[in-house]
Scaffold this active site. Structure first.
Site, PDB file in Angstrom:
ATOM      1  N   ASP A 226       0.847  -1.191   0.000  1.00 23.20           N
ATOM      2  CA  ASP A 226       0.000   0.000   0.000  1.00 23.20           C
ATOM      3  C   ASP A 226       0.888   1.249   0.000  1.00 23.20           C
ATOM      4  O   ASP A 226       2.016   1.208   0.486  1.00 23.20           O
ATOM      5  CB  ASP A 226      -0.860   0.052   1.268  1.00 23.20           C
ATOM      6  CG  ASP A 226      -2.024  -0.931   1.240  1.00 23.20           C
ATOM      7  OD1 ASP A 226      -2.332  -1.486   0.167  1.00 23.20           O
ATOM      8  OD2 ASP A 226      -2.636  -1.131   2.312  1.00 23.20           O
TER       9      ASP A 226
ATOM     10  N   ARG B 151      -1.346  -0.529  -8.694  1.00 19.73           N
ATOM     11  CA  ARG B 151      -2.724  -0.188  -8.339  1.00 19.73           C
ATOM     12  C   ARG B 151      -2.805   1.347  -8.380  1.00 19.73           C
ATOM     13  O   ARG B 151      -2.019   2.023  -7.718  1.00 19.73           O
ATOM     14  CB  ARG B 151      -3.056  -0.674  -6.927  1.00 19.73           C
ATOM     15  CG  ARG B 151      -4.427  -0.208  -6.437  1.00 19.73           C
ATOM     16  CD  ARG B 151      -4.532  -0.279  -4.904  1.00 19.73           C
ATOM     17  NE  ARG B 151      -4.546  -1.618  -4.383  1.00 19.73           N
ATOM     18  CZ  ARG B 151      -4.194  -1.910  -3.115  1.00 19.73           C
ATOM     19  NH1 ARG B 151      -3.790  -0.971  -2.290  1.00 19.73           N
ATOM     20  NH2 ARG B 151      -4.243  -3.152  -2.695  1.00 19.73           N
TER      21      ARG B 151
HETATM   22  C1  LIG Z   1      -8.692  -1.229  -3.435  1.00 14.76           C
HETATM   23  C2  LIG Z   1      -8.254   0.106  -2.934  1.00 14.76           C
HETATM   24  C3  LIG Z   1      -6.989   0.231  -2.384  1.00 14.76           C
HETATM   25  C4  LIG Z   1      -6.550   1.485  -1.947  1.00 14.76           C
HETATM   26  N1  LIG Z   1      -5.246   1.627  -1.510  1.00 14.76           N
HETATM   27  C5  LIG Z   1      -4.801   2.857  -1.207  1.00 14.76           C
HETATM   28  C6  LIG Z   1      -3.422   3.074  -0.899  1.00 14.76           C
HETATM   29  O1  LIG Z   1      -2.602   2.157  -0.873  1.00 14.76           O
HETATM   30  N2  LIG Z   1      -3.022   4.348  -0.610  1.00 14.76           N
HETATM   31  C7  LIG Z   1      -3.891   5.402  -0.644  1.00 14.76           C
HETATM   32  O2  LIG Z   1      -3.483   6.537  -0.414  1.00 14.76           O
HETATM   33  N3  LIG Z   1      -5.201   5.214  -0.914  1.00 14.76           N
HETATM   34  C8  LIG Z   1      -5.668   3.980  -1.201  1.00 14.76           C
HETATM   35  N4  LIG Z   1      -6.986   3.828  -1.511  1.00 14.76           N
HETATM   36  C9  LIG Z   1      -7.953   4.918  -1.246  1.00 14.76           C
HETATM   37  C10 LIG Z   1      -8.041   5.897  -2.391  1.00 14.76           C
HETATM   38  O3  LIG Z   1      -6.855   6.645  -2.475  1.00 14.76           O
HETATM   39  C11 LIG Z   1      -9.224   6.867  -2.179  1.00 14.76           C
HETATM   40  O4  LIG Z   1      -9.027   7.575  -0.986  1.00 14.76           O
HETATM   41  C12 LIG Z   1     -10.568   6.179  -2.116  1.00 14.76           C
HETATM   42  O5  LIG Z   1     -10.656   5.110  -2.997  1.00 14.76           O
HETATM   43  C13 LIG Z   1     -11.699   7.186  -2.484  1.00 14.76           C
HETATM   44  O6  LIG Z   1     -11.473   7.691  -3.763  1.00 14.76           O
HETATM   45  P1  LIG Z   1     -12.344   7.295  -5.064  1.00 14.76           P
HETATM   46  O7  LIG Z   1     -11.398   7.039  -6.168  1.00 14.76           O
HETATM   47  O8  LIG Z   1     -13.285   6.223  -4.749  1.00 14.76           O
HETATM   48  O9  LIG Z   1     -13.072   8.644  -5.469  1.00 14.76           O
HETATM   49  P2  LIG Z   1     -13.944   9.683  -4.659  1.00 14.76           P
HETATM   50  O10 LIG Z   1     -14.104  10.833  -5.574  1.00 14.76           O
HETATM   51  O11 LIG Z   1     -13.350   9.941  -3.301  1.00 14.76           O
HETATM   52  O12 LIG Z   1     -15.302   8.938  -4.443  1.00 14.76           O
HETATM   53  C14 LIG Z   1     -16.174   8.638  -5.521  1.00 14.76           C
HETATM   54  C15 LIG Z   1     -17.471   8.064  -4.961  1.00 14.76           C
HETATM   55  O13 LIG Z   1     -17.197   6.820  -4.337  1.00 14.76           O
HETATM   56  C16 LIG Z   1     -17.949   6.673  -3.153  1.00 14.76           C
HETATM   57  N5  LIG Z   1     -17.015   6.628  -2.005  1.00 14.76           N
HETATM   58  C17 LIG Z   1     -15.687   6.894  -1.998  1.00 14.76           C
HETATM   59  N6  LIG Z   1     -15.158   6.681  -0.780  1.00 14.76           N
HETATM   60  C18 LIG Z   1     -16.186   6.314   0.015  1.00 14.76           C
HETATM   61  C19 LIG Z   1     -16.297   5.953   1.388  1.00 14.76           C
HETATM   62  N7  LIG Z   1     -15.244   5.949   2.201  1.00 14.76           N
HETATM   63  N8  LIG Z   1     -17.516   5.604   1.850  1.00 14.76           N
HETATM   64  C20 LIG Z   1     -18.608   5.592   1.055  1.00 14.76           C
HETATM   65  N9  LIG Z   1     -18.571   5.922  -0.262  1.00 14.76           N
HETATM   66  C21 LIG Z   1     -17.373   6.274  -0.773  1.00 14.76           C
HETATM   67  C22 LIG Z   1     -18.853   7.854  -3.083  1.00 14.76           C
HETATM   68  O14 LIG Z   1     -20.045   7.521  -3.754  1.00 14.76           O
HETATM   69  C23 LIG Z   1     -18.096   8.903  -3.851  1.00 14.76           C
HETATM   70  O15 LIG Z   1     -18.920   9.907  -4.382  1.00 14.76           O
HETATM   71  C24 LIG Z   1      -7.435   2.596  -1.995  1.00 14.76           C
HETATM   72  C25 LIG Z   1      -8.697   2.463  -2.561  1.00 14.76           C
HETATM   73  C26 LIG Z   1      -9.113   1.248  -3.042  1.00 14.76           C
HETATM   74  C27 LIG Z   1     -10.463   1.155  -3.677  1.00 14.76           C
END
Ligand SMILES: Cc1cc2nc3c(=O)[nH]c(=O)nc-3n(C[C@H](O)[C@H](O)[C@H](O)COP(=O)(O)OP(=O)(O)OC[C@H]3O[C@@H](n4cnc5c(N)ncnc54)[C@H](O)[C@@H]3O)c2cc1C
Length: 311
Positions: free
Chosen positions: A136, A187
């Protein structure tokens, strides 16, 4: 702007010991407690049970033992042992073999070499048992060292490992070039941490544009990329780019977090895309949970209403 404020606010709350104490008491207390929406449970057996359920729905998973920034060498050794012990249990359960880890959990803050030694031990066992391990990405203080350690073990022949790049960081274009040259698995995420303007885009528009730009290089040229987002605009962009470049459905996968947008998880799977769910478990769930709240303040209403129901 609101996104940035929300991340900062929940980041500050995450440091509160009183809140941590209160949340730890109630958050996982019963099967319906609020933290269980995002966290599979305390034990590896609970995580395996969730993994089985996901597999029965046609989804895959990556299991993450929660924990970060351990305070001492004993903590880093304990986390390493926990990962080593987890692997036979997963093999025995005969579920998919895919783990996610954080380098600060293995002692990166204490001693780089200690961390590398722990990582090597995990990757060697993982290779022997057929696991893939994703490192991560943590906040920007760790980006360079995380990529350096990743490349070091990769060049030593431990290639059952992949990294994460964050579109919020200005440096990620260059980092993608570096990782693509190795042929390693990436990723792509937006980034979960509050970062200063000197290193990160501050507006949602810029973070999203960077995500699409990075996808445009990663999907056609990457090795089995993971498109990790719940954002329908990003998912749409990924599909369009894959189609434009003739990247077949089995050459990449989508990834989402346990408990987030289960509707999208199911619908993409039904369309034939690979969908891997990030399944966190363990006792140290509080910082992870607070990051999830910071991403979507509406989750706070969900927590409050759960507490009200459970009182
Ligand atoms: C498999 C996976 C691994 C990850 N690993 C890392 C990592 O190693 N390092 C790192 O910095 N980040 C990691 N992340 C987190 C990532 O950086 C984002 O913070 C997170 O995925 C929210 O961003 P988004 O792309 O979904 O877009 P956003 O614009 O934040 O969200 C889009 C939509 O998704 C839904 N959504 C998003 N988050 C949530 C929530 N918490 N609860 C409910 N609904 C939500 C909502 O409907 C929102 O409108 C990971 C995410 C995933 C999916």
């Amino acid at each position: 702007m609101i996104d940035a404020l929300s991340k900062a606010f929940f980041g500050t709350l995450a440091d509160s010991r009183t809140l941590k104490h209160a949340a730890s008491r109630y958050g996982m207390r019963s099967p319906r407690s609020f933290a269980r929406r995002f966290i599979a449970g305390h034990t590896v057996d609970e995580a395996i049970a969730v993994a089985r359920t996901l597999e029965s729905q046609g989804l895959t998973h990556t299991l993450d033992l929660l924990g970060e920034s351990v305070a001492d060498e004993a903590g880093a050794a304990a986390a390493t042992d926990a990962y080593l012990d987890m692997m036979p249990a997963i093999v025995e359960a005969d579920v998919d073999r895919n783990l996610s880890i954080k380098l600060t959990q293995l002692g990166l803050d204490l001693d780089r070499e200690l961390c590398v030694t722990h990582l090597r031990a995990i990757l060697a066992r993982a290779r022997d048992d057929g696991f893939f391990v994703r490192i991560d990405m943590e906040d920007s203080r760790y980006t360079q060292v995380t990529l350096d350690i990743f490349e070091q073990v990769w060049r030593e022949g431990l290639t059952n490992v992949g990294v994460v790049l964050q579109s919020a960081l200005r440096r990620s274009e260059a980092d993608l070039t570096r990782v693509l040259a190795l042929g390693a698995r990436v990723r792509l995420v937006k980034g979960a941490y509050r970062e200063p303007a000197s290193v990160a885009f501050q507006s949602r528009r810029e973070v999203d544009e960077a995500y699409v730009r990075l996808l445009g290089r990663l999907l056609p040229h990457g090795t089995f990329p993971a498109v990790a987002t719940h954002d329908e605009a990003m998912l749409g962009a990924a599909r369009a780019i894959a189609q434009e470049h003739g990247v077949a459905q089995d050459r990449f996968e989508f990834q989402m977090l346990f408990g987030v947008r289960r509707d999208l998880q199911a619908s993409l799977r039904a369309e034939g895309y690979g969908m891997r769910i990030y399944v966190p478990f363990g006792r140290e769930w509080f910082p992870y949970f607070m990051r999830r709240l910071g991403e979507r303040p509406a989750n706070v209403a969900f927590v409050v209403s759960s507490l009200w129901r459970e009182r």
